[in-house]
Structures are given as C-alpha cells and as structure tokens.
Design a protein around this motif. Structure first.
Motif, short mmCIF file in Angstrom:
data_model
loop_
_atom_site.label_atom_id
_atom_site.label_comp_id
_atom_site.label_asym_id
_atom_site.label_seq_id
_atom_site.Cartn_x
_atom_site.Cartn_y
_atom_site.Cartn_z
N PHE A 248 0.84 -1.21 0.00
CA PHE A 248 0.00 0.00 0.00
C PHE A 248 0.87 1.25 0.00
O PHE A 248 0.58 2.22 -0.73
N LEU A 249 1.94 1.24 0.79
CA LEU A 249 2.90 2.36 0.81
C LEU A 249 3.41 2.65 -0.58
O LEU A 249 3.47 3.81 -1.02
N PRO B 243 3.77 0.57 8.19
CA PRO B 243 4.85 0.88 7.23
C PRO B 243 4.78 2.30 6.69
O PRO B 243 5.83 2.93 6.47
N VAL B 244 3.58 2.81 6.48
CA VAL B 244 3.43 4.18 5.97
C VAL B 244 3.99 5.18 6.97
O VAL B 244 4.72 6.11 6.61
N MET B 245 3.67 4.99 8.24
CA MET B 245 4.14 5.90 9.29
C MET B 245 5.66 5.84 9.46
O MET B 245 6.33 6.86 9.60
N VAL B 246 6.20 4.62 9.44
CA VAL B 246 7.66 4.45 9.59
C VAL B 246 8.39 5.09 8.42
O VAL B 246 9.36 5.84 8.60
N PHE B 247 7.93 4.81 7.19
CA PHE B 247 8.57 5.37 6.00
C PHE B 247 8.50 6.90 6.02
O PHE B 247 9.47 7.58 5.64
N HIS B 248 7.36 7.43 6.45
CA HIS B 248 7.18 8.88 6.48
C HIS B 248 8.25 9.55 7.35
O HIS B 248 8.83 10.56 6.96
#
Length: 319
Positions: free
Chosen positions: A93-94, A285-290
């Motif tokens: 999704f990311l 994963p979205v939060m970590v990558f951000h």
C-alpha cells in the motif's frame, strides 16, 4: 511525534464499547474534511504554470506509480525472517501512494530547486492518486496473495474521498481566500483528523492483538526494509534525472517528488480501504517510512542548497 503518540495512547487506552461508534462517525467526518481541504487548496494556476514540463512530470509519475509499487511488491515477497508477512500488505500500500505536497515543496525550496514544477508534480500526483492508488493497491495486493481490495472499498473512495475533494475544489472561488487566510488553523484541523484516524486504526489493531503478533525485532526489520526502499528510489530517481540530462533544479524536483509518499493522503485512504483491525498493520509501514523520508530528505535538501551557484539555479518561484 504526535502520530506515534496516538499509537502509544491506543496501545494503552484503545477505544472500546460505546465510544467506538462515536469515533467511527468522527473518523468518517475527519477523512472527508481532509480531502475537502485538499480540494479547496488546489490551485489550478500553479498546476498550469508547471505542467508544461511534461518530460519531468512523466518521470515523477513513473517513479511514484510504477517504480515504487514494483519495488514495494518485491519487498513484500521477502522471506518472513526479513519482513513479517503481516506487514507485507502495508508495504505494498505504501508503494502505491501519491507523493507528498507540503514537504516536497518545502524541501525543494530549501534545496533551491524548481518550486513551480514541484507544486505541479506533487499536486498532479495527489490528484491522480485518488483514482490510481486504490486500483494499484488492489492489483498488487491480489498479485501478492494478500486478498486485494473489495469493490465496496473502491465505492467508498468515491463517496468519502473524491466527492469531498471535488466539492472543495469547486467551492474554491468562494472559499479559497478564507482557506488561505486561515491556513494555520485549518492545518491543525487537517492534522487533527489524521491523528484521529491513526488512533481509531490502532485501537482496532490493539484489541485485535497487534502487539501479540509484532515485536521489537519486527519493527526493526520494518525500519530496515523502509530505509532500503527509500535508498533505492532516491538512487534510481537521481540516475534517471542525470540520464535525462535534467537541470539541477529539475533533478531536485524528480528526486524529492519521485521518492516521497504522502502520509496525509495515505492515512485517510487506508481508513476507507482497510476497515477493522487490519488497518493498523497497513498504516505502520506508511508511518515508519514517512518519518525516515523526512529525516533523510532534510539532509539531502540542505546539501543541495549549499551547492555552488545554488542562488543562480533556483527557480524564480522560490523567491
């Protein structure tokens, strides 16, 4: 920090019982508000001003919606001892999300890049992402064996995201000045809505046994996978910019817009597409990558900005 604060709050005090239906309504209203404000802020003039550089924009969109999803799908196929299977859908999704707007523009200005082109590229990415992200996520999730996205999720995108976005943009001639004048206050409302979605998502995930399925080592592995993904995309976009012989300001636009993923769009989209306790695992994963992309790109932007002749290279829009 506030986003991770919501994760901690939900871990210790998840929403349950009578509070839950009220929170669900508040989340839906918040998601609609985020995209209504996105639409109201969209400047047609800025898009038209930068849209003439079709080759640059084609490279940005190819990186965002082709290169990154393919890399994310490859990462999702890694063995479970590298990336836990429960986090693979979130990584996919990311990869399908649009680029950021605010931070891309801010970092491009710091780096003395082509701000006008960045405004156009980031805006186009988010506009296209409303349609393309759910489709790509559904296709790639199905291909990875993660089940895909149900038709109801795509219908919800139209009702909860696209309709408010279009309403905000159509009302821009009447509310645009108000939105610009109260940008600071509205940004707090905008971000507050995102925090609410994160809290609701992790409340469901925690009650569904999130932390019994994931440990500190799993989070460390996720950080490593996200870091490698970012490094690959940064390197490939830089190589593409130099192969295409782009000027340094345009190179900055491609590297920054083509490598970044939007938390502001990703959280509401995930809230619509992934109901229930699966949402927390998708958002992680979205939060970590951000967080990683902000720290890394901040350093890169500063180095670009300190290059010899940066003042002369800078786009006139940076002034």
């Amino acid at each position: 920090m506030l986003i991770f604060g919501m994760v901690i709050l939900a871990s210790f005090v998840p929403a349950r019982g009578e509070v839950r239906p009220i929170l669900d309504v508040a989340v839906k209203v918040g998601i609609g508000l985020v995209f209504f404000l996105h639409g109201a802020r969209l400047s047609r003039e800025a898009v038209i001003a930068g849209a003439t550089q079709w080759r640059l924009h084609a490279l940005v969109l190819a990186s965002t919606f082709l290169l990154f999803p393919v890399l994310a799908l490859s990462a999702a196929g890694l063995p479970a001892w590298i990336l836990p299977a429960s986090l693979a859908p979130g990584v996919i999704f990311l990869g399908c999300l649009p680029s950021t707007i605010q931070s891309s523009i801010g970092f491009t200005a710091i780096a003395r890049g082509n701000v006008a082109a960045t405004v156009a590229a980031a805006t186009a990415s988010n506009l296209i992402g409303i349609f393309l992200t759910p489709v790509l996520a559904g296709l790639f999730l199905h291909r990875s064996g993660s089940g895909g996205i149900p038709l109801e999720g795509l219908q919800a995108i139209l009702l909860q995201l696209l309709a408010p976005f279009l309403a905000g943009h159509l009302l821009r001639p009447w509310i645009g000045r108000f939105v610009a004048r109260h940008a600071k206050s509205l940004s707090r409302l905008d971000r507050g809505s995102i925090l609410l979605v994160v809290y609701a998502a992790f409340s469901d995930a925690v009650t569904g046994g999130l932390w019994s399925r994931l440990g500190a080592l799993d989070i460390a592995r996720l950080i490593l996978v996200c870091s490698v993904l970012l490094a690959l995309v940064l390197g490939l976009t830089l190589a593409a910019a130099r192969a295409a012989r782009l000027s340094t300001p345009d190179e900055i636009t491609l590297v920054f817009c083509g490598s970044k993923k939007s938390l502001a769009s990703g959280v509401p989209m995930a809230g619509v597409l992934f109901p229930g306790d699966a949402l927390g695992l998708v958002l992680l994963p979205v939060m970590v990558f951000h967080q990683i992309q902000l720290m890394v790109v901040a350093v890169i932007a500063q180095r670009y900005g300190e290059r010899p002749g940066a003042e002369g290279d800078a786009s006139p829009a940076t002034g």
